[in-house]
Scaffold this active site. Structure first.
Site, PDB file in Angstrom:
ATOM      1  N   THR A  16      56.476  30.010  33.123  1.00 53.99           N
ATOM      2  CA  THR A  16      56.426  29.727  31.683  1.00 53.99           C
ATOM      3  C   THR A  16      57.607  30.319  30.947  1.00 53.99           C
ATOM      4  OG1 THR A  16      54.013  29.584  31.676  1.00 53.99           O
ATOM      5  CG2 THR A  16      55.071  30.106  29.583  1.00 53.99           C
ATOM      6  N   THR A 104      53.188  33.484  35.586  1.00 57.26           N
ATOM      7  CA  THR A 104      52.104  34.475  35.557  1.00 57.26           C
ATOM      8  C   THR A 104      50.986  34.188  36.565  1.00 57.26           C
ATOM      9  OG1 THR A 104      50.943  33.272  33.787  1.00 57.26           O
ATOM     10  CG2 THR A 104      52.523  34.972  33.124  1.00 57.26           C
ATOM     11  N   ASP A 105      50.836  32.938  36.985  1.00 58.11           N
ATOM     12  CA  ASP A 105      49.681  32.594  37.821  1.00 58.11           C
ATOM     13  C   ASP A 105      49.663  33.327  39.149  1.00 58.11           C
ATOM     14  OD1 ASP A 105      48.602  30.937  35.922  1.00 58.11           O
ATOM     15  OD2 ASP A 105      49.364  29.083  36.808  1.00 58.11           O
ATOM     16  N   THR A 292      36.132  44.711  47.696  1.00 55.75           N
ATOM     17  CA  THR A 292      35.015  44.446  46.807  1.00 55.75           C
ATOM     18  C   THR A 292      35.301  43.308  45.827  1.00 55.75           C
ATOM     19  OG1 THR A 292      33.513  45.410  45.150  1.00 55.75           O
ATOM     20  CG2 THR A 292      35.774  46.229  45.182  1.00 55.75           C
TER      21      THR A 292
END
Length: 499
Positions: A16, A104-105, A292
């Site tokens: 982006t 950012t992904d 986790t």
């Protein structure tokens, strides 16, 4: 600019931060990633030709390298990670630091992978991006993220400590990259580090939290050039034990590693047929790591009954590693053709690049004769060290130490439990009594129903008696009426990496 200031190299990968509307007359049209030259026209603050010619110029040399073509980050692959890592490796001594402009992904994946590929990194590698691009939006976070990342990457010019790590800078905070997670698809503070404090902060000035950063290594920089992409990850969920999902996935010849995102502190369904899938996978050479699902916290295999069985089938713990870091770490370790499956499993449980707050170091114990102690004969059993304990740590860092007897079985001849005395580093002929400094404790165990891991907490004795590099023997003696048998034994030391 000081002659000694080498400046910064920006690796432009797209995302982006480098996007503009496909139709320049329609700001609502789909965005596309532009090339570096176009990006630089929109970012004169970094243009090397304008150094000392603009009051808003960053003030030091900024060179560039670009992926060809630059990408939306959802299309970034391990091959692109290798390109980035190779550039940083080749140019490591030419710059004060490096900035990666990235979408950012998948930013946390790239940050994690690079942290394991670049061994003994001595310079800052700061990955940043934007939720809104400065190339066409007046209100944006892209320009400040990029400029500030460049300042963190040039500690000499910014007069801050060197951060010799792969980091993510976003929304005013500098994070260890392999500790980061994306928590917001729109907000300017899109990233956070759930299990480790930030490395720095940008406000009116730049601040670095020196106590939180890794030391600058003395060894030469190394590059891991191979990754194995045969690693998958999935969440467990209620009902997964009744499906064939895991069975079919593990049957694939392409799978070499699995990251399980478990419930809570490492629990998964314990239906026998479900666990058999993982036993089969382990037997077939697949490394299975447990992290986790929880946003914060750590896996602690062996604390609860539901997770103790996982140790028996060869599952390894990921402690508080993020799922993204665990996945990338296995890709890098499995890509090393010189590492055996057991060596990958060993390193998978040890902190290599600040990605986990704990490590476990295991010393296997070898036995002579039957793996058995019997009260009738009043016998004792000495288990000799099969290897030295690895790592570089101090005794004060031991948070837990366990003697584990795998495939253990307790048989009692009365309703009363038997009691097992455990001693560390005593000779075969030494007299055994509870007053010895080598005494590690007495542990009561009742009749068992089948075979399981018999674990003894020897933490207090380990802190007093065990140092890194030691070869540790264990002697056991049984009191009461009965016997204890097992298949193999080991000492597991849990080391606090944040001390």
């Amino acid at each position: 600019m000081s002659r000694s200031d080498k400046g910064v190299l920006v690796l432009y990968t797209g995302g982006t931060i480098g996007s503009m509307p496909a139709d320049p007359n329609d700001p609502e049209s789909p965005q596309r990633v532009v090339d570096w030259d176009t990006f630089l026209e929109m970012t004169p603050q970094l243009d090397p030709k304008l150094l000392n010619k603009r009051p808003d110029h960053i003030g030091f040399k900024v060179d560039s390298w670009s992926l060809e073509p630059p990408l939306d980050s959802c299309n970034v692959t391990p091959d692109d990670w290798l390109q980035m890592a190779q550039v940083i490796y080749d140019r490591h001594d030419d710059y004060e630091g490096f900035v990666i402009a990235h979408g950012t992904d998948t930013m946390v994946y790239t940050a994690s992978a690079l942290s394991f590929m670049l061994i003994n990194l001595k310079k800052p590698v700061i990955i940043t991006g934007a939720q809104r691009s400065h190339t066409f939006l007046p209100r944006n976070d892209g320009l400040q993220n990029l400029l500030t990342a460049c300042h963190f990457a040039n500690p000499k010019r910014s007069k801050i400590p060197v951060v010799p790590e792969v980091c993510i800078y976003f929304g005013g905070e500098l994070f260890r990259g392999n500790r980061c997670r994306k928590m917001d698809s729109e907000g300017y503070d899109a990233y956070f580090s759930p299990n480790y404090p930030s490395l720095g902060h940008a406000g009116g000035s730049l601040e670095v939290n020196e106590k939180n950063i890794l030391p600058i290594p003395k060894q030469a920089l190394q590059l891991r050039k191979r990754l194995n992409t045969g690693v998958v990850t999935f969440d467990v969920f209620p009902g997964i034990q009744n499906s064939h999902f895991v069975e079919r996935m593990i049957d694939s010849n392409e799978i070499k590693g699995v990251v399980i995102r478990s419930f809570g502190s490492g629990n998964i369904p314990t239906a026998p047929k479900f666990l058999e899938n993982f036993q089969k996978a382990n037997d077939n050479g697949i490394v299975i790591q447990n992290v986790t699902q929880c946003v914060k916290g750590a896996v602690s295999l062996g604390i609860y009954e539901t997770s103790a069985a996982l140790l028996e089938i060869g599952m390894i713990t990921g402690f508080d590693a993020t799922p993204e870091a665990a996945l990338c770490k296995l890709m890098v370790l499995l890509g090393d053709e010189d590492l055996s499956k057991d060596e990958v499993a060993t390193l998978g449980q040890q902190c290599l690049a600040g990605e986990m707050s704990s490590s476990v170091y295991v010393q296997k114990l070898k036995e002579a004769g039957a793996n058995r102690i019997d009260s009738k004969e009043g016998e004792r059993k000495r288990l000799a060290p099969a290897e030295a304990i690895g790592g570089s740590w101090q005794s004060k860092q031991i948070s837990n130490a366990s003697l584990r007897l795998y495939g253990g079985e307790v048989n009692t001849e009365t309703d009363s439990p038997v009691e097992i005395d455990v001693y560390i580093n005593v000779g075969s002929d030494d007299e055994l009594h509870h007053g010895l400094p080598n005494y590690a404790g007495s542990f009561k165990r009742r009749q068992s129903d089948g075979k399981f891991i018999i674990s003894f907490d020897i933490t207090t004795a380990a802190k007093a008696l065990i140092q890194t590099g030691d070869r540790v023997s264990v002697t056991t003696k049984l009191n009461g009426q009965g016997s204890v048998t097992w298949q193999r034994a080991e000492i597991a030391l849990f080391i606090n990496e944040t001390d």
